[in-house]
Design a protein around this motif. Structure first.
Motif, PDB file in Angstrom:
ATOM      1  N   ALA A 105      49.971  34.285  39.337  1.00  0.00           N
ATOM      2  CA  ALA A 105      49.319  35.232  40.144  1.00  0.00           C
ATOM      3  C   ALA A 105      47.638  35.558  39.708  1.00  0.00           C
ATOM      4  O   ALA A 105      46.880  36.160  40.615  1.00  0.00           O
ATOM      5  CB  ALA A 105      50.128  36.675  39.805  1.00  0.00           C
ATOM      6  N   ASP A 106      47.258  35.299  38.637  1.00  0.00           N
ATOM      7  CA  ASP A 106      46.002  35.335  38.197  1.00  0.00           C
ATOM      8  C   ASP A 106      45.117  34.502  38.876  1.00  0.00           C
ATOM      9  O   ASP A 106      43.812  34.896  38.913  1.00  0.00           O
ATOM     10  CB  ASP A 106      45.873  34.986  36.663  1.00  0.00           C
ATOM     11  N   THR A 107      45.435  33.462  39.461  1.00  0.00           N
ATOM     12  CA  THR A 107      44.601  32.677  40.257  1.00  0.00           C
ATOM     13  C   THR A 107      44.474  33.310  41.670  1.00  0.00           C
ATOM     14  O   THR A 107      43.492  32.982  42.214  1.00  0.00           O
ATOM     15  CB  THR A 107      45.223  31.328  40.542  1.00  0.00           C
ATOM     16  N   ASN A 108      45.023  34.462  42.049  1.00  0.00           N
ATOM     17  CA  ASN A 108      44.610  35.154  42.968  1.00  0.00           C
ATOM     18  C   ASN A 108      43.397  35.655  43.225  1.00  0.00           C
ATOM     19  O   ASN A 108      42.522  35.781  44.300  1.00  0.00           O
ATOM     20  CB  ASN A 108      45.463  36.559  43.328  1.00  0.00           C
ATOM     21  N   LEU A 109      42.550  35.844  41.880  1.00  0.00           N
ATOM     22  CA  LEU A 109      41.214  36.178  41.763  1.00  0.00           C
ATOM     23  C   LEU A 109      40.414  35.018  42.279  1.00  0.00           C
ATOM     24  O   LEU A 109      39.137  35.351  42.678  1.00  0.00           O
ATOM     25  CB  LEU A 109      40.820  36.331  40.528  1.00  0.00           C
ATOM     26  N   TYR A 110      40.833  33.738  42.396  1.00  0.00           N
ATOM     27  CA  TYR A 110      40.077  32.873  43.050  1.00  0.00           C
ATOM     28  C   TYR A 110      39.372  33.112  44.360  1.00  0.00           C
ATOM     29  O   TYR A 110      38.417  32.852  44.863  1.00  0.00           O
ATOM     30  CB  TYR A 110      40.689  31.326  43.042  1.00  0.00           C
ATOM     31  N   ILE A 111      40.554  33.595  45.096  1.00  0.00           N
ATOM     32  CA  ILE A 111      40.228  34.097  46.628  1.00  0.00           C
ATOM     33  C   ILE A 111      39.484  35.558  46.315  1.00  0.00           C
ATOM     34  O   ILE A 111      38.501  35.692  47.321  1.00  0.00           O
ATOM     35  CB  ILE A 111      41.483  34.018  47.321  1.00  0.00           C
ATOM     36  N   ALA A 112      40.004  36.269  45.655  1.00  0.00           N
ATOM     37  CA  ALA A 112      39.460  37.821  45.666  1.00  0.00           C
ATOM     38  C   ALA A 112      38.111  37.614  45.274  1.00  0.00           C
ATOM     39  O   ALA A 112      37.325  38.465  46.007  1.00  0.00           O
ATOM     40  CB  ALA A 112      40.279  38.500  44.658  1.00  0.00           C
ATOM     41  N   ASN A 113      37.717  36.633  44.430  1.00  0.00           N
ATOM     42  CA  ASN A 113      36.319  36.697  44.132  1.00  0.00           C
ATOM     43  C   ASN A 113      35.426  36.271  45.303  1.00  0.00           C
ATOM     44  O   ASN A 113      34.012  36.520  45.453  1.00  0.00           O
ATOM     45  CB  ASN A 113      36.035  35.349  43.071  1.00  0.00           C
ATOM     46  N   LEU A 114      36.014  36.097  46.640  1.00  0.00           N
ATOM     47  CA  LEU A 114      35.044  35.559  47.747  1.00  0.00           C
ATOM     48  C   LEU A 114      35.079  36.802  48.597  1.00  0.00           C
ATOM     49  O   LEU A 114      34.305  36.595  49.720  1.00  0.00           O
ATOM     50  CB  LEU A 114      35.982  34.208  48.489  1.00  0.00           C
ATOM     51  N   ILE A 115      35.667  37.835  48.322  1.00  0.00           N
ATOM     52  CA  ILE A 115      35.662  39.162  49.087  1.00  0.00           C
ATOM     53  C   ILE A 115      34.877  40.196  48.736  1.00  0.00           C
ATOM     54  O   ILE A 115      34.882  40.399  47.698  1.00  0.00           O
ATOM     55  CB  ILE A 115      37.110  39.595  49.169  1.00  0.00           C
ATOM     56  N   TYR A 116      34.079  40.743  49.668  1.00  0.00           N
ATOM     57  CA  TYR A 116      33.215  41.649  49.308  1.00  0.00           C
ATOM     58  C   TYR A 116      33.563  42.983  50.404  1.00  0.00           C
ATOM     59  O   TYR A 116      32.869  43.965  50.454  1.00  0.00           O
ATOM     60  CB  TYR A 116      31.988  41.333  49.266  1.00  0.00           C
ATOM     61  N   SER A 117      34.062  42.481  51.583  1.00  0.00           N
ATOM     62  CA  SER A 117      34.033  43.390  52.941  1.00  0.00           C
ATOM     63  C   SER A 117      35.086  44.585  52.439  1.00  0.00           C
ATOM     64  O   SER A 117      36.263  44.427  51.875  1.00  0.00           O
ATOM     65  CB  SER A 117      34.692  42.723  53.968  1.00  0.00           C
ATOM     66  N   GLU A 118      34.276  45.974  52.505  1.00  0.00           N
ATOM     67  CA  GLU A 118      35.219  47.176  52.373  1.00  0.00           C
ATOM     68  C   GLU A 118      36.392  46.975  53.172  1.00  0.00           C
ATOM     69  O   GLU A 118      37.403  47.816  52.800  1.00  0.00           O
ATOM     70  CB  GLU A 118      34.419  48.186  52.387  1.00  0.00           C
ATOM     71  N   ASP A 119      36.199  46.938  54.565  1.00  0.00           N
ATOM     72  CA  ASP A 119      37.409  46.750  55.368  1.00  0.00           C
ATOM     73  C   ASP A 119      38.398  45.914  54.694  1.00  0.00           C
ATOM     74  O   ASP A 119      39.932  46.459  54.903  1.00  0.00           O
ATOM     75  CB  ASP A 119      36.961  46.238  56.685  1.00  0.00           C
ATOM     76  N   ILE A 120      38.235  44.660  54.061  1.00  0.00           N
ATOM     77  CA  ILE A 120      39.264  43.948  53.704  1.00  0.00           C
ATOM     78  C   ILE A 120      39.895  44.454  52.625  1.00  0.00           C
ATOM     79  O   ILE A 120      41.187  44.611  52.334  1.00  0.00           O
ATOM     80  CB  ILE A 120      38.933  42.518  53.513  1.00  0.00           C
ATOM     81  N   ILE A 121      39.141  45.114  51.477  1.00  0.00           N
ATOM     82  CA  ILE A 121      39.595  45.653  50.272  1.00  0.00           C
ATOM     83  C   ILE A 121      40.465  46.923  50.603  1.00  0.00           C
ATOM     84  O   ILE A 121      41.285  47.162  49.784  1.00  0.00           O
ATOM     85  CB  ILE A 121      38.301  46.143  49.642  1.00  0.00           C
ATOM     86  N   LYS A 122      39.970  47.681  51.556  1.00  0.00           N
ATOM     87  CA  LYS A 122      40.653  48.782  51.928  1.00  0.00           C
ATOM     88  C   LYS A 122      42.121  48.312  52.529  1.00  0.00           C
ATOM     89  O   LYS A 122      43.217  49.105  52.316  1.00  0.00           O
ATOM     90  CB  LYS A 122      40.080  49.626  52.914  1.00  0.00           C
TER      91      LYS A 122
END
Length: 228
Positions: free
Chosen positions: A129-146
């Protein structure tokens, strides 16, 4: 919020040649995403991916956007180590121009259809599960984060359901598994813990306190007592 699209050089111009999207229509389902991304404007790539996902619509199978994210995951996995915090190590692509294009696709051009695919990755990645950050590191959209935070809140309520099948149903839906599949891989408690890790990562990377705070990520808080 920090915009990683401004950290890299402008993407290279189209390289010409045949449209690699034509390869999608073959029975082999082999996709040359490198060629697709490097040879086409980002708007064309986004259109091709969206259209391809509609053509391949099958709830129980990966579509073209799923496979695009698999490609992205591989590119990041084989990239440079980046450690914004010792507790949240991640990686970045070696090709920063390609990375820039991927970031823009995920956060702008493939929204909102990308959300379900991102959640599916986070839900299915049970053993690493720690490798989920490989994809999370590409996300900046507040809509997606929300959307990820809202999913965290939804699944947290499922933890307290007594019936095992009902308790795992929402996770299975996001994993794109059959409701009759084994419950072991679809625990809402495990899923919430994985999302919590991703959401904590966003908190240290961006200023998202207006969306949620660290105390909102408690697995069990005062507001959960009524669910017992």
């Amino acid at each position: 919020m920090k915009d990683y699209l401004q950290e890299t050089e402008e993407s290279s111009e189209g390289m010409g040649g045949e449209d690699p999207v034509e390869e999608w229509k073959g029975k082999t389902q082999i996709y040359n995403f490198d060629e697709l991304l490097k040879s086409n404007d980002i708007e064309i790539v986004a259109t091709r991916l969206s259209e391809g996902a509609l053509e391949m619509a099958d709830f129980m199978k990966k579509d073209i956007i799923d496979r695009f994210l698999d490609f992205v995951y591989f590119k990041v996995q084989t990239g440079d180590v980046e450690i914004p915090s010792m507790a949240y190590p991640t990686k970045r692509m070696l090709d920063r121009i390609l990375e820039k294009k991927v970031i823009e696709l995920i956060n702008t051009h493939l929204y909102p259809e990308i959300i379900f695919r991102l959640l599916k990755i986070f839900m299915r990645n049970v053993h690493d599960a720690d490798t989920n950050l490989y994809i999370a590191n590409l996300i900046y959209s507040e809509d997606i984060i929300k959307a990820i935070y809202d999913t965290f809140r939804l699944l947290k309520k499922d933890i307290f359901l007594v019936d095992r099948d009902r308790r795992t149903l929402n996770v299975k839906r996001m994993q794109q598994y059959s409701p009759r599949s084994d419950n072991k891989q679809s625990s809402p408690l495990d899923a919430v813990a994985r999302l919590k890790y991703v959401l904590e990562f966003f908190l240290i990377k961006y200023s998202v306190d207006h969306l949620y705070k660290l105390e909102d990520l408690l697995l069990f808080g005062p507001e959960d007592e009524k669910l017992l």
